[in-house]
Design a protein around this motif. Structure first.
Motif, PDB file in Angstrom:
ATOM      1  N   PRO A   1       6.033 -44.221  41.220  1.00 17.91           N
ATOM      2  CA  PRO A   1       4.769 -43.986  41.925  1.00 17.91           C
ATOM      3  C   PRO A   1       4.880 -44.117  43.441  1.00 17.91           C
ATOM      4  N   GLN A   2       5.765 -44.994  43.905  1.00 22.57           N
ATOM      5  CA  GLN A   2       5.873 -45.247  45.336  1.00 22.57           C
ATOM      6  C   GLN A   2       6.589 -44.128  46.086  1.00 22.57           C
ATOM      7  N   ASN A   3       7.316 -43.287  45.377  1.00 18.35           N
ATOM      8  CA  ASN A   3       8.179 -42.303  46.044  1.00 18.35           C
ATOM      9  C   ASN A   3       7.574 -40.911  46.165  1.00 18.35           C
ATOM     10  N   LEU A   4       6.389 -40.702  45.584  1.00 17.08           N
ATOM     11  CA  LEU A   4       5.805 -39.361  45.542  1.00 17.08           C
ATOM     12  C   LEU A   4       4.390 -39.333  46.104  1.00 17.08           C
ATOM     13  N   LEU A   5       4.067 -38.248  46.780  1.00 16.91           N
ATOM     14  CA  LEU A   5       2.701 -37.957  47.185  1.00 16.91           C
ATOM     15  C   LEU A   5       2.381 -36.548  46.719  1.00 16.91           C
ATOM     16  N   VAL A   6       1.362 -36.422  45.885  1.00 15.83           N
ATOM     17  CA  VAL A   6       0.911 -35.114  45.414  1.00 15.83           C
ATOM     18  C   VAL A   6      -0.516 -34.931  45.888  1.00 15.83           C
ATOM     19  N   GLU A   7      -0.788 -33.848  46.571  1.00 11.75           N
ATOM     20  CA  GLU A   7      -2.113 -33.579  47.120  1.00 11.75           C
ATOM     21  C   GLU A   7      -2.614 -32.221  46.634  1.00 11.75           C
ATOM     22  N   ALA A   8      -3.921 -32.127  46.441  1.00  9.17           N
ATOM     23  CA  ALA A   8      -4.548 -30.848  46.124  1.00  9.17           C
ATOM     24  C   ALA A   8      -5.716 -30.638  47.066  1.00  9.17           C
ATOM     25  N   SER A   9      -5.856 -29.432  47.580  1.00  8.76           N
ATOM     26  CA  SER A   9      -6.889 -29.141  48.572  1.00  8.76           C
ATOM     27  C   SER A   9      -7.649 -27.882  48.210  1.00  8.76           C
ATOM     28  N   LEU A  10      -8.969 -27.906  48.406  1.00  9.31           N
ATOM     29  CA  LEU A  10      -9.759 -26.677  48.401  1.00  9.31           C
ATOM     30  C   LEU A  10      -9.556 -26.015  49.757  1.00  9.31           C
ATOM     31  N   ILE A  11      -9.202 -24.753  49.750  1.00  4.58           N
ATOM     32  CA  ILE A  11      -8.856 -24.083  50.998  1.00  4.58           C
ATOM     33  C   ILE A  11      -9.843 -22.976  51.335  1.00  4.58           C
ATOM     34  N   ASN A  12      -9.912 -22.672  52.589  1.00  6.95           N
ATOM     35  CA  ASN A  12     -10.728 -21.578  53.104  1.00  6.95           C
ATOM     36  C   ASN A  12     -10.043 -20.266  52.773  1.00  6.95           C
ATOM     37  N   LEU A  13     -10.740 -19.362  52.121  1.00 12.02           N
ATOM     38  CA  LEU A  13     -10.158 -18.072  51.751  1.00 12.02           C
ATOM     39  C   LEU A  13      -9.722 -17.255  52.961  1.00 12.02           C
ATOM     40  N   ALA A  14     -10.273 -17.567  54.121  1.00  9.68           N
ATOM     41  CA  ALA A  14      -9.917 -16.830  55.338  1.00  9.68           C
ATOM     42  C   ALA A  14      -9.101 -17.685  56.299  1.00  9.68           C
ATOM     43  N   ASP A  15      -8.572 -18.780  55.832  1.00 10.77           N
ATOM     44  CA  ASP A  15      -7.794 -19.673  56.692  1.00 10.77           C
ATOM     45  C   ASP A  15      -6.524 -18.972  57.173  1.00 10.77           C
ATOM     46  N   PRO A  16      -6.349 -18.755  58.476  1.00  7.56           N
ATOM     47  CA  PRO A  16      -5.162 -18.052  58.975  1.00  7.56           C
ATOM     48  C   PRO A  16      -3.870 -18.793  58.663  1.00  7.56           C
ATOM     49  N   ASP A  17      -3.933 -20.111  58.530  1.00  6.92           N
ATOM     50  CA  ASP A  17      -2.734 -20.875  58.197  1.00  6.92           C
ATOM     51  C   ASP A  17      -2.232 -20.562  56.788  1.00  6.92           C
ATOM     52  N   ILE A  18      -3.139 -20.096  55.919  1.00  9.82           N
ATOM     53  CA  ILE A  18      -2.748 -19.648  54.582  1.00  9.82           C
ATOM     54  C   ILE A  18      -2.413 -18.164  54.601  1.00  9.82           C
ATOM     55  N   LEU A  19      -3.256 -17.365  55.234  1.00  9.32           N
ATOM     56  CA  LEU A  19      -3.078 -15.912  55.224  1.00  9.32           C
ATOM     57  C   LEU A  19      -1.739 -15.472  55.798  1.00  9.32           C
ATOM     58  N   HIS A  20      -1.273 -16.151  56.846  1.00 12.53           N
ATOM     59  CA  HIS A  20      -0.019 -15.695  57.454  1.00 12.53           C
ATOM     60  C   HIS A  20       1.199 -16.061  56.607  1.00 12.53           C
ATOM     61  N   ARG A  21       0.991 -16.869  55.563  1.00  9.43           N
ATOM     62  CA  ARG A  21       2.083 -17.233  54.666  1.00  9.43           C
ATOM     63  C   ARG A  21       2.108 -16.380  53.398  1.00  9.43           C
ATOM     64  N   LEU A  22       1.123 -15.504  53.226  1.00  9.74           N
ATOM     65  CA  LEU A  22       1.092 -14.642  52.050  1.00  9.74           C
ATOM     66  C   LEU A  22       2.096 -13.500  52.203  1.00  9.74           C
ATOM     67  N   PRO A  23       2.727 -13.058  51.115  1.00  7.11           N
ATOM     68  CA  PRO A  23       3.684 -11.957  51.216  1.00  7.11           C
ATOM     69  C   PRO A  23       3.041 -10.638  51.621  1.00  7.11           C
ATOM     70  N   ASP A  24       1.750 -10.475  51.334  1.00 14.57           N
ATOM     71  CA  ASP A  24       1.003  -9.280  51.727  1.00 14.57           C
ATOM     72  C   ASP A  24      -0.457  -9.697  51.851  1.00 14.57           C
ATOM     73  N   SER A  25      -0.987  -9.700  53.069  1.00 12.65           N
ATOM     74  CA  SER A  25      -2.335 -10.225  53.301  1.00 12.65           C
ATOM     75  C   SER A  25      -3.423  -9.373  52.661  1.00 12.65           C
ATOM     76  N   LEU A  26      -3.096  -8.134  52.270  1.00 10.04           N
ATOM     77  CA  LEU A  26      -4.085  -7.255  51.641  1.00 10.04           C
ATOM     78  C   LEU A  26      -3.963  -7.248  50.120  1.00 10.04           C
ATOM     79  N   LEU A  27      -2.734  -7.333  49.611  1.00  7.22           N
ATOM     80  CA  LEU A  27      -2.504  -7.164  48.174  1.00  7.22           C
ATOM     81  C   LEU A  27      -2.226  -8.471  47.436  1.00  7.22           C
ATOM     82  N   THR A  28      -2.034  -9.559  48.168  1.00  5.15           N
ATOM     83  CA  THR A  28      -1.937 -10.880  47.527  1.00  5.15           C
ATOM     84  C   THR A  28      -3.056 -11.740  48.095  1.00  5.15           C
TER      85      THR A  28
END
Length: 281
Positions: A68-95
Motif C-alpha cells: 500500500p505504501q508504494n503505490l498511488l492510483v488516482e482517477a479524475s473526471l476530465i473536461n472533454l475539451a481540456d487541451p492537456d488531454i486533446l493534444h495527447r489523443l492520436p487523432d483529435s477528431l476521430l478519437t
C-alpha cells in the motif's frame, strides 16, 4: 496469503466544464484498494459520481514491493475539451472521450520506493456507465509520462462494458471512442511495435535482436500484403517468442525509479493489441 487494504486516492477534479448529469462541486473521495501481494494483483471499486463508476483490476506476472505504501492510483473526471488531454489523443477528431465516461486513471508508483514488476501486467476495467454493443469503437488507451495515448486493447466485452489491455510501463489510462479506419489502427500498432524494437536494439544481443526483427518483418510483410491469416499467424509466433523468454534475451523489469526499459513487457503489449485489431478487422 498476504492481503491488505489501503486507500485508493480518487481525485475528482472538476476542470471548468458543466455536464448536466454531473455535480459541479470539486471533491476528493478515498476508496479502498485491495492489494494481494502473494497473487501479484490489485483491485478497486470506484465511484466518482452517481453516474460514473468502475471496477479496476491489475494483474502482474511477478512483483517486488507491491504494498500500500508504494503505490498511488488516482482517477479524475476530465473536461472533454481540456487541451492537456486533446493534444495527447492520436487523432483529435476521430478519437474522443465518451461523454458518459470522462475518466482518466493514473497509476503512479512512488519513485523513492522499491516497487518493481517483470513482464507485462494485465489491466481490466468494468463499468456500468458504458454499454457494450457489437462493433463498439470503445477502446482502452495508455499514455506514458504525458505522451500520446496509444491503444492497448486486447479484449472488449459486455456487462455493461468491460475492456482489457496490458503493458510494460505506467502512467495514464483512458477509454476512448476510436473511429479511425481499421487499416490506420493496424498500421499505427505495427509502427509502435517496430519502434519499440528499434529503440531496444542497444539492450539486446545481436542474435536476440535479429530474431525479433525477423519476426516483426514477417508480420509487416503479411499486413502490407493484406493477408490477414498470415499476419495473425506471424503475430502469434512473435508473441510465443516473447512469452517463452523469462527476461534472459529480452529485458523485462520495470521499477518505480523508471530507469529500466521493460523491453519484453512493452513488446508483448504492442503485439497482443495488434493481434486484437487483426482479429476484429
Amino acid at each position: 496469503m498476504y492481503a491488505s487494504k489501503t486507500l485508493l486516492k480518487v481525485a475528482v477534479l472538476w476542470l471548468g466544464f458543466s455536464l448536466s448529469s454531473y455535480s459541479s462541486s470539486a471533491a476528493a473521495v478515498d476508496l479502498p484498494l485491495t492489494i494481494n501481494a502473494q497473487q501479484n494483483n490489485l483491485s478497486a471499486n470506484v465511484e466518482l459520481s452517481p453516474l460514473v463508476s468502475f471496477d479496476l483490476s491489475v494483474q502482474f506476472e511477478n512483483t517486488v514491493g507491491l504494498t500500500p505504501q508504494n503505490l498511488l492510483v488516482e482517477a479524475s473526471l476530465i473536461n472533454l475539451a481540456d487541451p492537456d488531454i486533446l493534444h495527447r489523443l492520436p487523432d483529435s477528431l476521430l478519437t474522443t472521450v465518451p461523454q458518459a465516461f470522462p475518466v482518466l486513471i493514473s497509476v503512479r508508483p512512488d519513485s523513492t520506493k522499491g516497487f518493481s514488476f517483470s513482464g507485462a501486467y494485465t489491466i481490466e476495467l468494468y463499468t456500468k456507465s458504458l454499454h457494450y454493443t457489437e462493433g463498439t469503437p470503445l477502446r482502452l488507451f495508455h499514455s506514458h509520462q504525458n505522451g500520446t495515448f496509444e491503444d492497448i486493447t486486447t479484449m472488449t466485452g459486455s456487462g455493461s462494458y468491460r475492456v482489457r489491455g496490458n503493458g510494460g510501463q505506467f502512467s495514464d489510462f483512458i477509454i476512448l471512442a476510436d473511429l479511425r479506419d481499421a487499416n490506420t489502427i493496424i498500421q499505427s500498432k505495427l509502427t509502435r511495435l517496430e519502434s519499440i524494437a528499434n529503440e531496444s536494439q542497444s539492450q539486446l544481443s545481436v542474435g536476440a535482436y535479429q530474431a525479433l526483427v525477423d519476426a516483426i518483418n514477417t508480420v509487416s510483410v503479411a499486413i502490407n500484403a493484406d493477408n490477414k491469416g498470415q499476419a495473425l499467424a506471424a503475430v502469434e509466433n512473435l508473441i510465443h517468442l516473447l512469452e517463452a523468454d523469462n527476461g534472459t534475451l529480452y529485458p523485462d523489469v520495470w521499477r518505480s525509479s523508471n530507469d529500466l526499459n521493460n523491453v519484453r513487457g512493452n513488446l508483448i503489449s504492442a503485439a497482443t493489441t495488434l493481434r486484437f485489431s487483426l482479429r476484429i478487422e
